[in-house]
Design a protein around this motif. Sequence first.
Motif, mmCIF file in Angstrom:
data_model
loop_
_atom_site.group_PDB
_atom_site.id
_atom_site.type_symbol
_atom_site.label_atom_id
_atom_site.label_comp_id
_atom_site.label_asym_id
_atom_site.label_seq_id
_atom_site.Cartn_x
_atom_site.Cartn_y
_atom_site.Cartn_z
ATOM 1 N N GLN A 60 -6.947 0.645 -23.205
ATOM 2 C CA GLN A 60 -6.318 -0.202 -22.342
ATOM 3 C C GLN A 60 -6.790 0.529 -20.741
ATOM 4 O O GLN A 60 -6.794 -0.477 -20.016
ATOM 5 C CB GLN A 60 -4.824 -0.154 -22.581
ATOM 6 N N ARG A 61 -6.565 1.942 -20.702
ATOM 7 C CA ARG A 61 -7.152 2.104 -19.317
ATOM 8 C C ARG A 61 -8.691 1.796 -18.887
ATOM 9 O O ARG A 61 -9.000 1.291 -17.756
ATOM 10 C CB ARG A 61 -6.759 3.577 -19.201
ATOM 11 N N GLN A 62 -9.387 1.803 -19.940
ATOM 12 C CA GLN A 62 -10.653 1.635 -19.822
ATOM 13 C C GLN A 62 -10.922 -0.079 -19.466
ATOM 14 O O GLN A 62 -11.691 -0.348 -18.611
ATOM 15 C CB GLN A 62 -11.418 1.807 -21.009
ATOM 16 N N ILE A 63 -10.237 -0.733 -20.100
ATOM 17 C CA ILE A 63 -10.245 -2.352 -19.892
ATOM 18 C C ILE A 63 -9.660 -2.499 -18.629
ATOM 19 O O ILE A 63 -10.280 -3.422 -17.687
ATOM 20 C CB ILE A 63 -9.452 -3.377 -21.147
ATOM 21 N N ASN A 64 -8.803 -1.851 -18.163
ATOM 22 C CA ASN A 64 -7.945 -2.008 -16.907
ATOM 23 C C ASN A 64 -9.087 -1.726 -15.472
ATOM 24 O O ASN A 64 -9.262 -2.634 -14.788
ATOM 25 C CB ASN A 64 -6.802 -1.393 -16.708
ATOM 26 N N ALA A 65 -9.541 -0.780 -15.833
ATOM 27 C CA ALA A 65 -10.763 -0.169 -14.905
ATOM 28 C C ALA A 65 -11.712 -0.974 -14.688
ATOM 29 O O ALA A 65 -12.377 -1.371 -13.623
ATOM 30 C CB ALA A 65 -11.200 1.150 -15.278
ATOM 31 N N LEU A 66 -12.570 -1.569 -16.002
ATOM 32 C CA LEU A 66 -13.548 -2.542 -15.897
ATOM 33 C C LEU A 66 -13.141 -3.664 -15.451
ATOM 34 O O LEU A 66 -13.968 -4.521 -14.907
ATOM 35 C CB LEU A 66 -14.007 -2.690 -17.502
ATOM 36 N N GLY A 67 -11.870 -4.345 -15.537
ATOM 37 C CA GLY A 67 -11.571 -5.344 -14.836
ATOM 38 C C GLY A 67 -11.400 -5.579 -13.396
ATOM 39 O O GLY A 67 -11.571 -6.380 -12.757
ATOM 40 N N HIS A 68 -11.623 -4.186 -12.906
ATOM 41 C CA HIS A 68 -11.533 -4.178 -11.124
ATOM 42 C C HIS A 68 -13.002 -3.810 -10.902
ATOM 43 O O HIS A 68 -12.888 -3.615 -9.535
ATOM 44 C CB HIS A 68 -10.680 -3.040 -11.074
ATOM 45 N N ILE A 69 -13.817 -3.996 -11.402
ATOM 46 C CA ILE A 69 -15.363 -3.941 -11.145
ATOM 47 C C ILE A 69 -15.630 -5.077 -10.006
ATOM 48 O O ILE A 69 -15.370 -6.066 -10.226
ATOM 49 C CB ILE A 69 -16.173 -3.645 -11.985
ATOM 50 N N GLU A 70 -16.013 -4.655 -8.739
ATOM 51 C CA GLU A 70 -16.475 -5.677 -7.762
ATOM 52 C C GLU A 70 -17.927 -5.888 -8.071
ATOM 53 O O GLU A 70 -18.748 -4.896 -8.082
ATOM 54 C CB GLU A 70 -16.349 -5.048 -6.329
ATOM 55 N N HIS A 71 -18.176 -7.161 -8.511
ATOM 56 C CA HIS A 71 -19.517 -7.587 -8.918
ATOM 57 C C HIS A 71 -20.306 -7.782 -7.365
ATOM 58 O O HIS A 71 -20.001 -8.322 -6.471
ATOM 59 C CB HIS A 71 -19.497 -8.999 -9.380
ATOM 60 N N GLN A 72 -21.435 -7.251 -7.402
ATOM 61 C CA GLN A 72 -22.427 -6.986 -6.468
ATOM 62 C C GLN A 72 -23.840 -7.319 -6.732
ATOM 63 O O GLN A 72 -24.050 -7.161 -8.016
ATOM 64 C CB GLN A 72 -22.363 -5.786 -5.485
ATOM 65 N N ASN A 73 -24.707 -7.666 -6.028
ATOM 66 C CA ASN A 73 -26.007 -7.909 -6.365
ATOM 67 C C ASN A 73 -26.639 -6.214 -6.571
ATOM 68 O O ASN A 73 -26.011 -5.528 -5.915
ATOM 69 C CB ASN A 73 -26.954 -8.424 -5.249
ATOM 70 N N PRO A 74 -27.504 -6.364 -7.660
ATOM 71 C CA PRO A 74 -28.087 -4.972 -8.034
ATOM 72 C C PRO A 74 -28.775 -4.282 -6.489
ATOM 73 O O PRO A 74 -29.343 -5.058 -5.684
ATOM 74 C CB PRO A 74 -29.096 -5.128 -9.022
ATOM 75 N N VAL A 75 -28.910 -2.967 -6.391
ATOM 76 C CA VAL A 75 -29.598 -2.195 -5.502
ATOM 77 C C VAL A 75 -31.188 -2.406 -5.875
ATOM 78 O O VAL A 75 -31.333 -1.728 -6.931
ATOM 79 C CB VAL A 75 -29.172 -0.730 -5.373
ATOM 80 N N LYS A 76 -31.755 -3.019 -5.362
ATOM 81 C CA LYS A 76 -33.330 -3.122 -5.302
ATOM 82 C C LYS A 76 -33.925 -3.136 -3.973
ATOM 83 O O LYS A 76 -33.696 -3.763 -2.938
ATOM 84 C CB LYS A 76 -33.757 -4.361 -5.824
ATOM 85 N N PRO A 77 -35.118 -2.273 -3.969
ATOM 86 C CA PRO A 77 -35.890 -2.396 -2.398
ATOM 87 C C PRO A 77 -36.408 -3.561 -2.385
ATOM 88 O O PRO A 77 -36.933 -4.397 -3.272
ATOM 89 C CB PRO A 77 -36.799 -1.134 -2.898
ATOM 90 N N LYS A 78 -36.367 -3.994 -0.963
ATOM 91 C CA LYS A 78 -37.081 -5.473 -0.740
ATOM 92 C C LYS A 78 -38.623 -4.850 -0.326
ATOM 93 O O LYS A 78 -39.463 -5.780 -0.398
ATOM 94 C CB LYS A 78 -36.332 -5.662 0.809
ATOM 95 N N THR A 79 -38.750 -3.685 0.069
ATOM 96 C CA THR A 79 -40.166 -3.522 0.437
ATOM 97 C C THR A 79 -40.443 -1.966 -0.049
ATOM 98 O O THR A 79 -39.462 -1.296 -0.259
ATOM 99 C CB THR A 79 -40.313 -3.410 1.996
ATOM 100 N N PRO A 80 -41.573 -1.630 -0.509
ATOM 101 C CA PRO A 80 -41.951 -0.432 -0.988
ATOM 102 C C PRO A 80 -41.325 0.752 -0.021
ATOM 103 O O PRO A 80 -41.113 1.940 -0.515
ATOM 104 C CB PRO A 80 -43.412 -0.394 -1.045
#
Length: 191
Positions: free
Chosen positions: A89-109
Amino acid sequence: MEKESRLEIRRFTTDYAVREDRIRISVETEDSQIYIMWLTRRLMIRMIPEFVKYLSEVVPTPTLGVEDRASAAPNTATRVELSDNAQRQRQINALGHIEHQNPVKPKTPDQVNCEELITSLKVQLGRNGVLVNFVADQASVQKMPFAQDSLRQWLGILHHQFRKAGWNDDVWPAWIMAKGWNQGPDALRLN
């Protein structure tokens, strides 16, 4: 020997890289630089049980009444083994509060400041969470703090990446491996 002092972490993405057969952590700092850390399965299977043990034993003290506050030490924690259902239950509660963001990816090398193969971890456990110091060749690369809920969220993401990699789940407790937390209309979307 300590490497250059790193700036504050803005966000990070954890994913499995098929070609490398490793977990990649892409960290974006406040100046928009990206640092990539590679973690092997061998390192992960030593790290995960420590985090699971910590989350299984450290439980924040329940809210105390006014009379109880005077006699209790501030921010104390009790060491109580939680049931699998309580942990789930604690795991589900914590996962339910993840803020969805775009993945961290470099735009340039040139946005990637450096890449490091992490050879060890130094973990400081505390009442309110953990501080993970990622080390490469005996030098600190990055320090990442995790509050208890953040650590649960990260463990959920790591578990997902383990499954994606086809790695053996023998390090995971039943409360993380339980089916259902990633299914249904409110399923966790991992980046």
